[in-house]
Design a protein around this motif. Structure first.
Motif, PDB file in Angstrom:
ATOM      1  N   ARG A   1       0.840  -1.207   0.000  1.00  0.00           N
ATOM      2  CA  ARG A   1       0.000   0.000   0.000  1.00  0.00           C
ATOM      3  C   ARG A   1       0.867   1.246   0.000  1.00  0.00           C
ATOM      4  O   ARG A   1       2.005   1.218   0.448  1.00  0.00           O
ATOM      5  CB  ARG A   1      -0.895   0.016   1.233  1.00  0.00           C
ATOM      6  CG  ARG A   1      -1.775  -1.192   1.333  1.00  0.00           C
ATOM      7  CD  ARG A   1      -2.560  -1.147   2.590  1.00  0.00           C
ATOM      8  NE  ARG A   1      -3.970  -1.153   2.221  1.00  0.00           N
ATOM      9  CZ  ARG A   1      -4.949  -0.982   3.044  1.00  0.00           C
ATOM     10  NH1 ARG A   1      -4.698  -0.756   4.319  1.00  0.00           N
ATOM     11  NH2 ARG A   1      -6.183  -1.016   2.638  1.00  0.00           N
ATOM     12  N   PRO A   2       0.303   2.371  -0.460  1.00  0.00           N
ATOM     13  CA  PRO A   2       1.044   3.633  -0.360  1.00  0.00           C
ATOM     14  C   PRO A   2       1.256   4.002   1.106  1.00  0.00           C
ATOM     15  O   PRO A   2       0.423   3.659   1.952  1.00  0.00           O
ATOM     16  CB  PRO A   2       0.121   4.654  -1.035  1.00  0.00           C
ATOM     17  CG  PRO A   2      -0.851   3.864  -1.827  1.00  0.00           C
ATOM     18  CD  PRO A   2      -0.972   2.527  -1.155  1.00  0.00           C
ATOM     19  N   PRO A   3       2.341   4.681   1.430  1.00  0.00           N
ATOM     20  CA  PRO A   3       2.569   5.070   2.828  1.00  0.00           C
ATOM     21  C   PRO A   3       1.541   6.092   3.296  1.00  0.00           C
ATOM     22  O   PRO A   3       1.013   6.875   2.507  1.00  0.00           O
ATOM     23  CB  PRO A   3       3.976   5.679   2.806  1.00  0.00           C
ATOM     24  CG  PRO A   3       4.242   6.025   1.397  1.00  0.00           C
ATOM     25  CD  PRO A   3       3.415   5.118   0.547  1.00  0.00           C
ATOM     26  N   ALA A   4       1.258   6.075   4.589  1.00  0.00           N
ATOM     27  CA  ALA A   4       0.358   7.064   5.189  1.00  0.00           C
ATOM     28  C   ALA A   4       1.097   8.394   5.259  1.00  0.00           C
ATOM     29  O   ALA A   4       2.209   8.470   5.776  1.00  0.00           O
ATOM     30  CB  ALA A   4      -0.070   6.615   6.574  1.00  0.00           C
ATOM     31  N   LEU A   5       0.497   9.427   4.739  1.00  0.00           N
ATOM     32  CA  LEU A   5       1.148  10.734   4.685  1.00  0.00           C
ATOM     33  C   LEU A   5       0.503  11.722   5.651  1.00  0.00           C
ATOM     34  O   LEU A   5       0.404  12.903   5.371  1.00  0.00           O
ATOM     35  CB  LEU A   5       1.102  11.278   3.253  1.00  0.00           C
ATOM     36  CG  LEU A   5       1.859  10.452   2.219  1.00  0.00           C
ATOM     37  CD1 LEU A   5       1.626  10.996   0.821  1.00  0.00           C
ATOM     38  CD2 LEU A   5       3.343  10.435   2.533  1.00  0.00           C
ATOM     39  N   GLU A   6       0.095  11.222   6.785  1.00  0.00           N
ATOM     40  CA  GLU A   6      -0.522  12.091   7.783  1.00  0.00           C
ATOM     41  C   GLU A   6       0.554  12.962   8.429  1.00  0.00           C
ATOM     42  O   GLU A   6       1.662  12.509   8.697  1.00  0.00           O
ATOM     43  CB  GLU A   6      -1.220  11.249   8.836  1.00  0.00           C
ATOM     44  CG  GLU A   6      -2.342  10.414   8.255  1.00  0.00           C
ATOM     45  CD  GLU A   6      -2.848   9.356   9.220  1.00  0.00           C
ATOM     46  OE1 GLU A   6      -2.318   9.279  10.341  1.00  0.00           O
ATOM     47  OE2 GLU A   6      -3.752   8.621   8.835  1.00  0.00           O
TER      48      GLU A   6
ATOM     49  N   GLY B   1      -0.060  13.087  -2.821  1.00  0.00           N
ATOM     50  CA  GLY B   1      -0.447  13.609  -1.513  1.00  0.00           C
ATOM     51  C   GLY B   1       0.709  14.140  -0.695  1.00  0.00           C
ATOM     52  O   GLY B   1       0.490  14.761   0.335  1.00  0.00           O
ATOM     53  N   VAL B   2       1.950  13.906  -1.136  1.00  0.00           N
ATOM     54  CA  VAL B   2       3.094  14.414  -0.391  1.00  0.00           C
ATOM     55  C   VAL B   2       3.133  15.938  -0.519  1.00  0.00           C
ATOM     56  O   VAL B   2       2.830  16.491  -1.569  1.00  0.00           O
ATOM     57  CB  VAL B   2       4.422  13.767  -0.865  1.00  0.00           C
ATOM     58  CG1 VAL B   2       4.810  14.237  -2.244  1.00  0.00           C
ATOM     59  CG2 VAL B   2       5.546  14.062   0.124  1.00  0.00           C
TER      60      VAL B   2
ATOM     61  N   GLU C   1       1.117  20.578  13.836  1.00  0.00           N
ATOM     62  CA  GLU C   1       2.102  21.670  13.785  1.00  0.00           C
ATOM     63  C   GLU C   1       2.960  21.634  12.525  1.00  0.00           C
ATOM     64  O   GLU C   1       3.735  22.553  12.273  1.00  0.00           O
ATOM     65  CB  GLU C   1       2.988  21.646  15.043  1.00  0.00           C
ATOM     66  CG  GLU C   1       3.880  20.429  15.184  1.00  0.00           C
ATOM     67  CD  GLU C   1       3.202  19.231  15.853  1.00  0.00           C
ATOM     68  OE1 GLU C   1       3.898  18.235  16.061  1.00  0.00           O
ATOM     69  OE2 GLU C   1       1.995  19.296  16.169  1.00  0.00           O
ATOM     70  N   CYS C   2       2.819  20.587  11.731  1.00  0.00           N
ATOM     71  CA  CYS C   2       3.621  20.462  10.500  1.00  0.00           C
ATOM     72  C   CYS C   2       2.752  20.751   9.277  1.00  0.00           C
ATOM     73  O   CYS C   2       1.580  20.384   9.226  1.00  0.00           O
ATOM     74  CB  CYS C   2       4.202  19.059  10.371  1.00  0.00           C
ATOM     75  SG  CYS C   2       5.374  18.653  11.667  1.00  0.00           S
ATOM     76  N   HIS C   3       3.358  21.404   8.306  1.00  0.00           N
ATOM     77  CA  HIS C   3       2.635  21.724   7.075  1.00  0.00           C
ATOM     78  C   HIS C   3       3.187  20.973   5.872  1.00  0.00           C
ATOM     79  O   HIS C   3       2.519  20.884   4.843  1.00  0.00           O
ATOM     80  CB  HIS C   3       2.701  23.227   6.802  1.00  0.00           C
ATOM     81  CG  HIS C   3       2.085  24.047   7.885  1.00  0.00           C
ATOM     82  ND1 HIS C   3       0.725  24.122   8.095  1.00  0.00           N
ATOM     83  CD2 HIS C   3       2.653  24.810   8.851  1.00  0.00           C
ATOM     84  CE1 HIS C   3       0.480  24.897   9.123  1.00  0.00           C
ATOM     85  NE2 HIS C   3       1.635  25.342   9.607  1.00  0.00           N
ATOM     86  N   TYR C   4       4.401  20.469   5.967  1.00  0.00           N
ATOM     87  CA  TYR C   4       5.056  19.805   4.842  1.00  0.00           C
ATOM     88  C   TYR C   4       5.723  18.523   5.294  1.00  0.00           C
ATOM     89  O   TYR C   4       6.151  18.397   6.436  1.00  0.00           O
ATOM     90  CB  TYR C   4       6.112  20.729   4.208  1.00  0.00           C
ATOM     91  CG  TYR C   4       5.517  22.003   3.670  1.00  0.00           C
ATOM     92  CD1 TYR C   4       4.939  22.048   2.419  1.00  0.00           C
ATOM     93  CD2 TYR C   4       5.529  23.170   4.443  1.00  0.00           C
ATOM     94  CE1 TYR C   4       4.373  23.210   1.937  1.00  0.00           C
ATOM     95  CE2 TYR C   4       4.969  24.342   3.963  1.00  0.00           C
ATOM     96  CZ  TYR C   4       4.388  24.354   2.701  1.00  0.00           C
ATOM     97  OH  TYR C   4       3.835  25.505   2.231  1.00  0.00           O
ATOM     98  N   HIS C   5       5.851  17.575   4.362  1.00  0.00           N
ATOM     99  CA  HIS C   5       6.566  16.333   4.639  1.00  0.00           C
ATOM    100  C   HIS C   5       8.069  16.502   4.445  1.00  0.00           C
ATOM    101  O   HIS C   5       8.857  15.792   5.057  1.00  0.00           O
ATOM    102  CB  HIS C   5       6.086  15.215   3.698  1.00  0.00           C
ATOM    103  CG  HIS C   5       4.670  14.829   3.923  1.00  0.00           C
ATOM    104  ND1 HIS C   5       3.647  15.268   3.116  1.00  0.00           N
ATOM    105  CD2 HIS C   5       4.103  14.041   4.881  1.00  0.00           C
ATOM    106  CE1 HIS C   5       2.508  14.760   3.546  1.00  0.00           C
ATOM    107  NE2 HIS C   5       2.752  14.020   4.619  1.00  0.00           N
TER     108      HIS C   5
END
Length: 107
Positions: A58-63, A98-99, A67-71
């Motif tokens: 599966r694709p990784p969870a990008l939650e 979604g990243v 307090e964070c806005h970017y991966h």
């Protein structure tokens, strides 16, 4: 009387009906071409490769935490690396939908 030869003068056809038929045929072919391009783009986008986890497929969870806005943050040498960095970021965004990446030129 002045309008009788206007179609022939402007486009080289003897009557307006011929011009209408040509216009309809061109419009139909442009519409068919557009539908074909959209269909091809949709078909290739569906099969686009994505990054997946080996363990689950599966694709990784990008939650992100609140307090964070970017991966990730990408930076580059301002004199030389801008094109390459933009290319890397766009490719990563295609492989990992979604990243959220902040590119130092995205202010």
């Amino acid at each position: 009387v002045a309008y009788d030869d206007m179609c022939h003068t402007l486009v080289g056809l003897t009557n307006g009906r011929s011009l209408s038929v040509i216009t309809i045929a061109l419009t139909t072919s442009i519409l068919a071409g557009s539908v074909l391009v959209v269909t091809i783009k949709t078909a290739t986008a569906v099969g686009a490769p994505t990054i997946r986890l080996v363990s689950s497929g599966r694709p990784p969870a990008l939650e992100l935490p609140p307090e964070c806005h970017y991966h990730s943050f990408f930076s580059h040498a301002w004199g030389t690396g801008q094109d390459q960095t933009h290319t890397c970021v766009r490719q990563l965004q295609q492989l990992l939908p979604g990243v959220r990446i902040w590119l130092d030129g995205d202010c």
